[in-house]
Design a protein around this motif. Structure first.
Motif, PDB file in Angstrom:
ATOM      1  N   PRO A  37      22.045  27.109  45.883  1.00  0.00           N
ATOM      2  CA  PRO A  37      22.404  27.529  44.522  1.00  0.00           C
ATOM      3  C   PRO A  37      22.213  26.429  43.475  1.00  0.00           C
ATOM      4  CG  PRO A  37      24.178  28.042  46.069  1.00  0.00           C
ATOM      5  CD  PRO A  37      23.116  27.355  46.852  1.00  0.00           C
TER       6      PRO A  37
ATOM      7  N   ARG B 211      39.358  37.291  36.741  1.00  0.00           N
ATOM      8  CA  ARG B 211      39.033  38.324  35.779  1.00  0.00           C
ATOM      9  C   ARG B 211      40.181  39.308  35.591  1.00  0.00           C
ATOM     10  NH1 ARG B 211      32.897  39.692  36.441  1.00  0.00           N
ATOM     11  NH2 ARG B 211      33.682  40.654  38.345  1.00  0.00           N
ATOM     12  N   GLY B 212      41.068  39.368  36.598  1.00  0.00           N
ATOM     13  CA  GLY B 212      42.239  40.233  36.487  1.00  0.00           C
ATOM     14  C   GLY B 212      43.166  39.859  35.341  1.00  0.00           C
ATOM     15  N   PRO B 238      33.404  33.826  37.099  1.00  0.00           N
ATOM     16  CA  PRO B 238      33.131  34.709  35.951  1.00  0.00           C
ATOM     17  C   PRO B 238      33.950  34.318  34.720  1.00  0.00           C
ATOM     18  CG  PRO B 238      33.777  35.984  37.917  1.00  0.00           C
ATOM     19  CD  PRO B 238      33.766  34.556  38.325  1.00  0.00           C
ATOM     20  N   THR B 254      30.377  26.761  43.735  1.00  0.00           N
ATOM     21  CA  THR B 254      29.541  26.118  42.729  1.00  0.00           C
ATOM     22  C   THR B 254      30.388  25.402  41.676  1.00  0.00           C
ATOM     23  OG1 THR B 254      29.430  28.250  41.617  1.00  0.00           O
ATOM     24  CG2 THR B 254      27.545  27.647  42.953  1.00  0.00           C
ATOM     25  N   GLY B 255      31.661  25.245  41.943  1.00  0.00           N
ATOM     26  CA  GLY B 255      32.521  24.585  40.965  1.00  0.00           C
ATOM     27  C   GLY B 255      33.328  23.468  41.602  1.00  0.00           C
ATOM     28  N   ALA B 271      36.524  36.322  46.510  1.00  0.00           N
ATOM     29  CA  ALA B 271      35.153  36.309  47.012  1.00  0.00           C
ATOM     30  C   ALA B 271      34.936  35.035  47.820  1.00  0.00           C
ATOM     31  CB  ALA B 271      34.162  36.352  45.844  1.00  0.00           C
ATOM     32  N   HIS B 274      34.471  31.870  46.058  1.00  0.00           N
ATOM     33  CA  HIS B 274      35.667  31.272  45.466  1.00  0.00           C
ATOM     34  C   HIS B 274      36.481  30.567  46.555  1.00  0.00           C
ATOM     35  CE1 HIS B 274      38.697  30.699  42.351  1.00  0.00           C
ATOM     36  NE2 HIS B 274      39.591  30.877  43.317  1.00  0.00           N
ATOM     37  N   ASN B 288      48.033  39.743  43.274  1.00  0.00           N
ATOM     38  CA  ASN B 288      46.944  40.656  42.950  1.00  0.00           C
ATOM     39  C   ASN B 288      47.486  42.075  43.026  1.00  0.00           C
ATOM     40  OD1 ASN B 288      44.424  42.243  43.125  1.00  0.00           O
ATOM     41  ND2 ASN B 288      43.446  40.233  43.386  1.00  0.00           N
ATOM     42  N   ASP B 290      45.844  44.681  43.768  1.00  0.00           N
ATOM     43  CA  ASP B 290      45.144  45.457  44.796  1.00  0.00           C
ATOM     44  C   ASP B 290      45.493  44.926  46.191  1.00  0.00           C
ATOM     45  OD1 ASP B 290      43.397  46.683  46.503  1.00  0.00           O
ATOM     46  OD2 ASP B 290      41.574  45.825  45.612  1.00  0.00           O
ATOM     47  N   GLY B 305      51.077  43.139  43.122  1.00  0.00           N
ATOM     48  CA  GLY B 305      51.694  43.571  41.876  1.00  0.00           C
ATOM     49  C   GLY B 305      50.867  43.161  40.668  1.00  0.00           C
TER      50      GLY B 305
HETATM   51  C1  LIG Z   1      25.662  31.859  44.714  1.00  0.00           C
HETATM   52  C2  LIG Z   1      26.988  32.260  44.158  1.00  0.00           C
HETATM   53  C3  LIG Z   1      27.915  31.281  43.892  1.00  0.00           C
HETATM   54  C4  LIG Z   1      29.173  31.624  43.390  1.00  0.00           C
HETATM   55  N1  LIG Z   1      30.082  30.613  43.167  1.00  0.00           N
HETATM   56  C5  LIG Z   1      31.343  30.977  42.762  1.00  0.00           C
HETATM   57  C6  LIG Z   1      32.336  29.969  42.573  1.00  0.00           C
HETATM   58  O1  LIG Z   1      32.088  28.769  42.750  1.00  0.00           O
HETATM   59  N2  LIG Z   1      33.580  30.352  42.198  1.00  0.00           N
HETATM   60  C7  LIG Z   1      33.918  31.661  41.982  1.00  0.00           C
HETATM   61  O2  LIG Z   1      35.078  31.938  41.646  1.00  0.00           O
HETATM   62  N3  LIG Z   1      32.986  32.623  42.129  1.00  0.00           N
HETATM   63  C8  LIG Z   1      31.709  32.309  42.505  1.00  0.00           C
HETATM   64  N4  LIG Z   1      30.781  33.302  42.629  1.00  0.00           N
HETATM   65  C9  LIG Z   1      31.145  34.669  42.188  1.00  0.00           C
HETATM   66  C10 LIG Z   1      31.955  35.437  43.231  1.00  0.00           C
HETATM   67  O3  LIG Z   1      31.058  36.074  44.113  1.00  0.00           O
HETATM   68  C11 LIG Z   1      32.837  36.510  42.557  1.00  0.00           C
HETATM   69  O4  LIG Z   1      32.035  37.357  41.776  1.00  0.00           O
HETATM   70  C12 LIG Z   1      33.938  35.940  41.681  1.00  0.00           C
HETATM   71  O5  LIG Z   1      34.671  34.948  42.361  1.00  0.00           O
HETATM   72  C13 LIG Z   1      34.883  37.030  41.238  1.00  0.00           C
HETATM   73  O6  LIG Z   1      35.793  36.552  40.286  1.00  0.00           O
HETATM   74  P1  LIG Z   1      37.210  37.248  40.057  1.00  0.00           P
HETATM   75  O7  LIG Z   1      37.922  37.319  41.349  1.00  0.00           O
HETATM   76  O8  LIG Z   1      37.888  36.541  38.942  1.00  0.00           O
HETATM   77  O9  LIG Z   1      36.826  38.696  39.491  1.00  0.00           O
HETATM   78  P2  LIG Z   1      36.841  40.118  40.194  1.00  0.00           P
HETATM   79  O10 LIG Z   1      36.067  40.142  41.435  1.00  0.00           O
HETATM   80  O11 LIG Z   1      36.519  41.072  39.120  1.00  0.00           O
HETATM   81  O12 LIG Z   1      38.345  40.314  40.632  1.00  0.00           O
HETATM   82  C14 LIG Z   1      39.419  40.499  39.782  1.00  0.00           C
HETATM   83  C15 LIG Z   1      40.665  40.698  40.627  1.00  0.00           C
HETATM   84  O13 LIG Z   1      41.789  40.831  39.792  1.00  0.00           O
HETATM   85  C16 LIG Z   1      42.628  41.837  40.278  1.00  0.00           C
HETATM   86  N5  LIG Z   1      43.392  42.366  39.142  1.00  0.00           N
HETATM   87  C17 LIG Z   1      42.933  43.109  38.100  1.00  0.00           C
HETATM   88  N6  LIG Z   1      43.939  43.342  37.232  1.00  0.00           N
HETATM   89  C18 LIG Z   1      45.031  42.735  37.721  1.00  0.00           C
HETATM   90  C19 LIG Z   1      46.365  42.612  37.282  1.00  0.00           C
HETATM   91  N7  LIG Z   1      46.782  43.182  36.131  1.00  0.00           N
HETATM   92  N8  LIG Z   1      47.233  41.915  38.033  1.00  0.00           N
HETATM   93  C20 LIG Z   1      46.835  41.342  39.211  1.00  0.00           C
HETATM   94  N9  LIG Z   1      45.592  41.426  39.659  1.00  0.00           N
HETATM   95  C21 LIG Z   1      44.690  42.102  38.933  1.00  0.00           C
HETATM   96  C22 LIG Z   1      41.707  42.851  40.898  1.00  0.00           C
HETATM   97  O14 LIG Z   1      42.390  43.624  41.891  1.00  0.00           O
HETATM   98  C23 LIG Z   1      40.631  41.955  41.502  1.00  0.00           C
HETATM   99  O15 LIG Z   1      40.955  41.609  42.841  1.00  0.00           O
HETATM  100  C24 LIG Z   1      29.497  32.976  43.126  1.00  0.00           C
HETATM  101  C25 LIG Z   1      28.552  33.959  43.381  1.00  0.00           C
HETATM  102  C26 LIG Z   1      27.309  33.625  43.897  1.00  0.00           C
HETATM  103  C27 LIG Z   1      26.326  34.708  44.173  1.00  0.00           C
END
Ligand SMILES: Cc1cc2nc3c(=O)[nH]c(=O)nc-3n(C[C@H](O)[C@H](O)[C@H](O)COP(=O)(O)OP(=O)(O)OC[C@H]3O[C@@H](n4cnc5c(N)ncnc54)[C@H](O)[C@@H]3O)c2cc1C
Ligand SMILES: Nc1ncnc2c1ncn2[C@@H]1O[C@H](COP(=O)(O)O)[C@@H](O)[C@H]1O
Lengths: 245, 322
Positions: A37, B211-212, B238, B254-255, B271, B274, B288, B290, B305
């Protein structure tokens, strides 16, 4: 302008990591390989810089024949030619020596790599190549702009960043947000088939720090769920059971 | 003979990870009989701060005080440390794995003709050859690595050593380095550093949001929790990609790779990319809404929650307890 980008051929970031042969070999069963990456960021920026300045973009991997699809992908993304140094990468020093040997007579203005490989996470091949070639090296670089010979970079430091200036030639280990990853388009994929991919010989180098056996971390126990209406429970557990407060 | 330790500093303060490297070196010296531990510190640092390196296990601190070495000029640091290495007659250099440490150690490996192992997690075993265990695949596995060279460089992964705190003050000795123009191939034009807060890579507790959390305006809640705990804040990729939080807070493959005692993940799905940045944490708490979120599989404690409901309650409960 001559740019060299060094890429790794590594398991996709979602791969399950397993070992075989008495824990002496990485198990490639069912594993998809990708451009590292961070190397992908380096490549994306290199394509933009090549388009900005003209010149030639070479992509290089130290690896055996199975890495060629990964090199082809780099050609599809926009590199002009690919080099495969035909040997299994044994340790960082070994790889750095191969790259330095290849690049020594190449008069490259810019050598871009990833900040680190995602298999061995060394973060050191760029620095080693820099020292071997007598070129300055910078890492992790999150922004790199060219203005003639002047290079302006942002380098990540813990908890922030520093902006710095240097002049070509130099080596940088790259990370986001230096550029957006590029996805090859149809035209790129077609043209990649006919771009040169040259296999070159290796220099003899004694390894210094080769991995001998591998192991996986101990399995994690099941999660303890706490009712959302009794968060006080969690505080007690963190204090008395996990002892982290 | 001594073991040399490269000390990193930020604004005159010695980094905790460098003190861990000193403690590692002391334990190593006891094991291999390589004499005492000498630290080399570069740039402007107070005498008190330097003597304090002794508490972690160094008997002596060499200090090259040239202010041109204050920031991470990679080539210059590598040259200065190579000179110290030769001057103390060391065979082993120990440092903390970090972005600057990696960059400097790589150049030193060539200068000193030394084998370099990064991400070291425990003391070497010396029964059969010199074998070092290091973390690979971003924390998903370990490799036993045989070091075959006479000179050796070990870059220690953070939080893999018990920090010694009861050593005596170290003797601080000025150290002259000779640096050439080519050691300063770059000019640092500005430095931005988050100040006053707890720095994420070194934090003992991390509160991280995904993102939640729905938007940057909701981070106040996480900051309150972090403040209550004396924690640093982090985020998923994200979140920094969309610009809700600065890039240097993004945790993962990647961080930033963190290794705190406690990692609290709020509204992050878990994920695998992460998880790669947090799997060295001692204890993981996931909040979370979910119950199927993959992060629960990697967690020690979880609350299913809505973050907007749970987090303020948790902060209150902590305030009452701490
Ligand atoms: C090559 C590559 C490298 C990557 N490197 C990284 C990296 O270094 N770090 C990283 O983080 N990601 C990385 N990613 C991205 C990773 O795959 C995920 O897309 C990312 O981690 C998702 O971020 P998220 O959990 O914030 O968002 P989402 O997947 O959208 O998840 C949001 C979560 O919040 C919960 N939620 C929503 N509303 C609420 C609420 N009111 N209360 C409680 N929970 C709630 C949902 O149930 C869900 O589980 C990489 C991807 C690739 C392809
Ligand atoms: N086998 C290899 N072939 C080409 N480039 C490599 C190889 N191994 C490492 N590199 C480059 O060096 C960078 C740092 O790798 P490492 O020091 O292994 O973390 C990678 O991001 C690549 O750009």
């Amino acid at each position: 302008m001559k740019i060299l980008v060094c890429i790794t051929h590594v398991p996709d970031t979602t791969s399950k990591i397993q070992f075989t042969a008495d824990n002496t070999k990485f198990d490639t069963t069912g594993v998809q390989f990708i451009i590292g990456p961070y190397d992908d960021y380096a490549l994306a920026r290199a394509v933009e810089l090549r388009d900005q300045t003209g010149g030639k973009l070479t992509v290089l991997n130290v690896g055996e024949a199975e890495t060629e699809p990964t090199l082809r992908k780099a050609l599809a993304i926009g590199a002009d030619e690919a080099i495969r140094v035909n040997t299994a990468p044994k340790d960082s020093f070994y790889v750095a020596k191969q790259i330095a040997h290849y690049a020594a007579d190449g008069n490259y203005d810019l050598i871009l790599m990833g900040r680190e490989s995602i298999d061995f996470n060394g973060g050191m091949v760029h620095g080693m190549v820099g020292e071997l070639l007598g070129m300055p090296s910078f890492s992790p670089v999150m922004k790199l702009d060219l203005n003639g010979n002047l290079v302006t970079m942002a380098r990540e430091i813990e908890g922030g960043k520093e902006t710095l200036e240097a002049s070509l030639p130099l080596i940088a280990g790259c990370q986001e947000p230096i550029a957006e990853w590029k996805i090859p388009n149809m035209r790129g994929i077609m043209s990649a088939r006919t771009k040169p991919l040259n296999v070159v010989d290796t220099v003899e180098v004694a390894t210094q720090a080769e991995a001998t056996t591998y192991e996986l971390p101990p399995a994690k126990g099941a999660v303890k769920l706490i009712d959302k209406d009794h968060v006080g429970e969690l505080v007690k557990l963190l204090k008395n059971e996990a002892k982290v407060l | 003979m001594s073991i040399l330790v490269y000390i990193e500093q930020a604004e005159g303060k010695v980094k905790k990870t460098s003190l861990e490297a000193v403690s590692f070196a002391e334990a190593l010296a006891a094991k291999t009989g390589e004499g005492d531990v000498v630290a080399i510190a570069l740039g402007t640092i107070s005498a008190d701060e330097l003597a304090g390196i002794g508490t972690a296990g160094a008997s002596k601190v060499l200090h090259a005080s040239d202010s041109k070495l204050d920031s991470g000029v990679i080539q210059a640091h590598a040259s200065a440390i190579a000179q110290a290495f030769t001057s103390v007659g060391a065979k082993t250099l120990v440092l903390a794995k970090s972005s600057l440490g990696d960059a400097v150690a790589a150049r030193l490996a060539i200068k000193l003709d030394a084998g370099l192992v990064s991400n070291v997690v425990s003391l070497p075993s010396t029964d059969q050859g010199y074998v070092v265990k290091r973390s690979i695949f971003t924390g998903k596995a370990f490799a036993e690595t045989e070091l075959k060279t006479e000179n050796k460089i070990l870059a220690i992964k953070k939080n893999s050593v018990d920090l010694k705190t009861n050593g005596a003050q170290a003797a601080v000795v000025p150290f002259e380095v000779s640096l050439s123009d080519s050691d300063f191939a770059s000019k640092i034009t500005s430095t931005e550093r988050a100040t006053g807060e707890v720095l994420l890579p070194e934090a003992d507790i991390v509160v991280s949001g995904g993102r939640g959390m729905k938007g940057p305006e909701n981070w106040g809640m996480l900051e309150d929790l972090a403040k209550t705990l004396g924690a640093a804040t982090g985020c998923s990729k994200p979140v920094s990609d969309i610009g809700w939080r600065p890039h240097h807070e993004h945790v993962g493959q990647t961080g930033v790779k963190v290794a705190p005692s406690l990692y609290i993940a709020i509204g992050i799905s878990g994920a695998i990319q992460h998880l790669a940045g947090v799997n060295s944490s001692k204890c993981i708490v996931v909040i979370n809404k979910d119950p199927e979120a993959p992060f629960f599989k990697a967690a020690d404690y979880g609350i299913v929650g809505d973050a907007f409901e749970v987090v303020p309650k948790l902060t209150e409960a902590l305030k009452a307890e701490l």
